[in-house]
Design a protein around this motif. Structure first.
Motif, PDB file in Angstrom:
ATOM      1  N   LEU A 147       0.835  -1.197   0.000  1.00  0.00           N
ATOM      2  CA  LEU A 147       0.000   0.000   0.000  1.00  0.00           C
ATOM      3  C   LEU A 147       0.874   1.253   0.000  1.00  0.00           C
ATOM      4  N   PRO A 148       0.537   2.234  -0.841  1.00  0.00           N
ATOM      5  CA  PRO A 148       1.306   3.482  -0.844  1.00  0.00           C
ATOM      6  C   PRO A 148       1.008   4.273   0.421  1.00  0.00           C
ATOM      7  N   SER A 193      -4.860   7.644   0.819  1.00  0.00           N
ATOM      8  CA  SER A 193      -5.824   7.176   1.818  1.00  0.00           C
ATOM      9  C   SER A 193      -6.381   5.823   1.396  1.00  0.00           C
ATOM     10  N   ALA A 194      -6.956   5.124   2.373  1.00  0.00           N
ATOM     11  CA  ALA A 194      -7.534   3.813   2.092  1.00  0.00           C
ATOM     12  C   ALA A 194      -8.609   3.925   1.018  1.00  0.00           C
ATOM     13  N   ARG A 254     -10.563   6.036   7.159  1.00  0.00           N
ATOM     14  CA  ARG A 254     -10.318   5.657   5.771  1.00  0.00           C
ATOM     15  C   ARG A 254      -9.956   6.842   4.878  1.00  0.00           C
ATOM     16  N   TYR A 255     -10.167   8.056   5.360  1.00  0.00           N
ATOM     17  CA  TYR A 255      -9.789   9.240   4.573  1.00  0.00           C
ATOM     18  C   TYR A 255      -8.372   9.713   4.895  1.00  0.00           C
ATOM     19  N   ARG A 256      -7.750   9.061   5.882  1.00  0.00           N
ATOM     20  CA  ARG A 256      -6.392   9.480   6.255  1.00  0.00           C
ATOM     21  C   ARG A 256      -5.346   8.694   5.461  1.00  0.00           C
ATOM     22  N   GLY A 311       0.030   6.428   8.250  1.00  0.00           N
ATOM     23  CA  GLY A 311      -0.192   6.529   9.685  1.00  0.00           C
ATOM     24  C   GLY A 311      -0.990   5.386  10.272  1.00  0.00           C
ATOM     25  N   TYR A 312      -1.258   4.359   9.491  1.00  0.00           N
ATOM     26  CA  TYR A 312      -2.075   3.244   9.981  1.00  0.00           C
ATOM     27  C   TYR A 312      -1.244   2.258  10.801  1.00  0.00           C
ATOM     28  N   SER A 313      -1.927   1.545  11.688  1.00  0.00           N
ATOM     29  CA  SER A 313      -1.284   0.427  12.378  1.00  0.00           C
ATOM     30  C   SER A 313      -1.241  -0.772  11.433  1.00  0.00           C
TER      31      SER A 313
END
Lengths: 323, 309
Positions: free
Chosen positions: A87-88, A92-93, A128-130, A134-136
């Motif tokens: 995933l880039p 955002s997701a 999902r818009y971030r 920054g995701y775990s």
């Protein structure tokens, strides 16, 4: 007609590594566990089914379509969750999943709607818009699952979906897989080296080792056959193993313990008599709970990761007597 | 996200509709290719991405249009103070359709744009392992490669044609006789577009080839800049020494020089640099462009056919 059918499938990588070695197996709908230690050929099989790599020889079909020639047709109806990061971080997701929906041939509006739906399904809401950076790990794994589901595939290929997750994250991911398979009626193949997890979600198991098929059977058959008794003695385990083997039991020496394939009640009497005859100091006798692990007892450690074992142990030798 | 409910509506309740399958159309491979082409063009200009991703391409695009804007500004000023407008739109003007390529490459705008933005496509997809997600979809590997390259080529075409278009608008709309000016400038359209296509394909193909092999962004940027400057320097030295067979052939290694010659040939003018001294006929340079385009596309296709994901 089976969902997936492989015939004498072989894959040799340049440099002489054989990832698949004449694998022949039929897989039907359901939640199917593809088990094997690292380097057993699980990922290679999945990639061949997707048409990501070509087999060296042999053939395989998915939905009765040849993977060599009908790759694009197959892939429109298959979802793939790779093992590695994919995933880039700067997108955002929502962006990633809806873009990939377009790449699966969904029209723009449908892609947007389905994206919102699958992201909700995997449990991603406002975040999902971030940006994904920054995701775990758990959230990233969910996005990876969502992109595999967004085009409503008939078959999901999940490569080590619980990789890098903590116990709670594992539970959630397994629950998601279970729901996806049961409630949505999507056929799922889960590749994993963690048998304990596979056992919890699958109804059918395909075990491969060294690129060869060990066994393909409903889950129940595996657990029955791999009933194992561990007999621990202070010393003299080799003598005990030899004695039991002479009496016709399949045994493996594992340090101070001797593992015995359970073959009816006869085994218990034989163990008692043999130990008494040899006068060995007995520590304990227990039934092993980690049933499926016994299939892979001789497989290399996790550390030996990428390379398949040089000479795989003869299949079945460790699993117990012929059924 | 949700519209406020009217005051008298019942308190909301959430229904779990469960998972719904998708029964709508699946537009398949062709649609996926077109979507990836559009996505590549948009990504190159940072559209649908962060503000930071927009900075470089838009900065360079504005710079590319500046010469045209400045000439129009001059046009407006001269007309207002009663000067000779034909001096500015005429053959002595430094900024014309046929000099636009020199103006843009002189400011290194095209090569900087390539260096900054080409790695955003192939490099980014490889760096983050996204390739396997593309290859696992309705696309084939070669579809992916071509859609990505052509999307970038389209972005370069915009970079080259927008200044030309602004120049055209200014020249025509500010002329005393708009129709006559339009008719006067119309014949320049085919060479403008032809040169634009050649520039976009060659620069696009070459810079995408470099970025296909260098996933690391910094290396790709350096590689692309080196590819567009070092041969140019060599060619510059060679041409300044005057014509010789070896020297003439050496001019074929510089994309900038080659396109300078095709530009001169298309507009029927001699380039304003040292191209006069080079003895090779124009057709050789068109052939060189073609070889560069086909070669770079082929190398990229091969790269992504064999890359393991």
């Amino acid at each position: 007609m089976p969902l997936i059918s492989a015939r004498a499938l072989t894959k040799r990588y340049p440099g002489g590594v054989t990832a698949l070695d004449g694998l022949t197996v039929d897989i039907d709908r359901g939640i199917v566990g593809l088990v094997g230690s690292n380097g057993a050929g699980k990922s290679t099989l999945i990639k061949i089914l997707l048409g990501l790599i070509d087999p060296t020889s042999g053939s395989a079909t998915v939905f009765d379509l040849d993977v060599r020639t009908k790759g694009t047709d197959i892939r429109q109806f298959v979802g793939y969750m790779p093992e590695h990061d994919c995933l880039p971080p700067d997108a955002s997701a929502t962006d990633v999943v809806s873009h990939l929906a377009l790449m699966s041939g969904l029209p723009r509006t449908a892609a947007r709607e389905r994206t919102a739906e699958v992201l909700r399904h995997v449990g991603l809401y406002e975040e999902r818009y971030r940006a994904i950076g920054g995701y775990s790990t758990g959230m990233k794994q969910r996005v990876k699952l969502a992109q595999a589901l967004v085009h409503d595939p008939r078959l999901l290929l999940l490569d080590e979906p619980t990789n890098g997750l903590d116990p709670a994250g594992r539970d959630e991911m397994l629950e998601l897989i279970l729901r996806t398979g049961r409630e949505f009626g999507i056929a799922v193949i889960v590749a994993s080296h963690l048998l304990g997890e596979i056992e919890r979600v699958c109804n059918f198991l395909v075990a491969i080792e060294g690129g060869k098929l060990l066994r393909a059977a409903p889950l129940g058959d595996f657990t029955e056959q791999t009933g194992t008794l561990a007999v621990e003695v202070e010393d003299g385990s080799d003598a005990l193993a030899a004695g039991l083997a002479a009496a016709g039991l399949s045994t493996i020496v594992d340090g101070r313990a001797v593992l015995i394939a359970l073959d009816g009640d006869r085994a218990y009497d034989l163990v008692r008599d043999t130990i008494a005859d040899l006068g060995l100091p007995l520590i304990r006798i227990e039934q092993r709970r980690h049933r499926l692990e016994d299939l892979f007892r001789d497989a290399p450690e996790d550390g030996a990761a990428a390379l398949p074992p040089p000479a795989p142990p003869s299949p079945g030798a460790t699993a117990g007597p012929p059924a | 996200m949700t519209a406020p409910l009217p005051a008298d509506s019942p308190t909301g309740s959430i229904y779990d509709l469960g998972y719904r399958g998708y029964t709508g159309p699946r537009l398949g491979r062709g649609f996926a290719i077109r979507s990836l082409f559009t996505h590549s063009l948009r990504t190159t200009y940072g559209l649908g991405r962060t503000t930071r991703a927009k900075l470089a391409p838009w900065f360079l695009l504005v710079f590319a249009v500046l010469p045209s804007i400045s000439i129009i500004a001059a046009l407006v000023l001269v007309a207002r103070f009663g000067g000779q407008v034909s001096e500015i739109v005429g053959a002595n003007s430094p900024i014309r359709y046929d000099t636009m390529f020199s103006v843009l490459t002189g400011a290194a705008i095209i090569s900087l744009f390539c260096a900054a933005q080409a790695p955003e496509l192939f490099g980014r997809d490889q760096r983050h392992g996204i390739l396997s997600l593309y290859f696992a979809r309705a696309l084939r590997r070669t579809d992916y490669t071509l859609a990505r390259i052509l999307g970038f080529v389209a972005a370069l075409l915009v970079l080259y044609l927008l200044p030309q278009f602004v120049l055209f608008l200014g020249r025509v709309l500010l002329a005393t006789d708009v129709v006559a000016a339009f008719q006067h400038d119309l014949p320049s359209l085919p060479p403008v577009i032809a040169e634009g296509v050649l520039v976009a394909l060659l620069y696009g193909g070459l810079s995408m080839t470099v970025s296909a092999y260098t996933p690391r962004r910094a290396y790709a940027v350096a590689g692309i800049i080196a590819l567009f400057t070092i041969p140019g320097v060599i060619t510059g030295v060679v041409t300044s020494l005057g014509s010789s067979t070896v020297g003439d052939v050496l001019t074929l290694i510089s994309p900038g020089f080659i396109l300078e010659r095709t530009n001169a040939a298309l507009f029927g003018v001699q380039g304003n640099f040292d191209t006069l001294f080079v003895g090779l006929p124009d057709v050789v340079y068109f052939a060189a462009v073609l070889v560069g385009i086909v070669g770079s596309f082929a190398i990229c296709i091969r790269r992504f056919r064999t890359i393991s994901v």
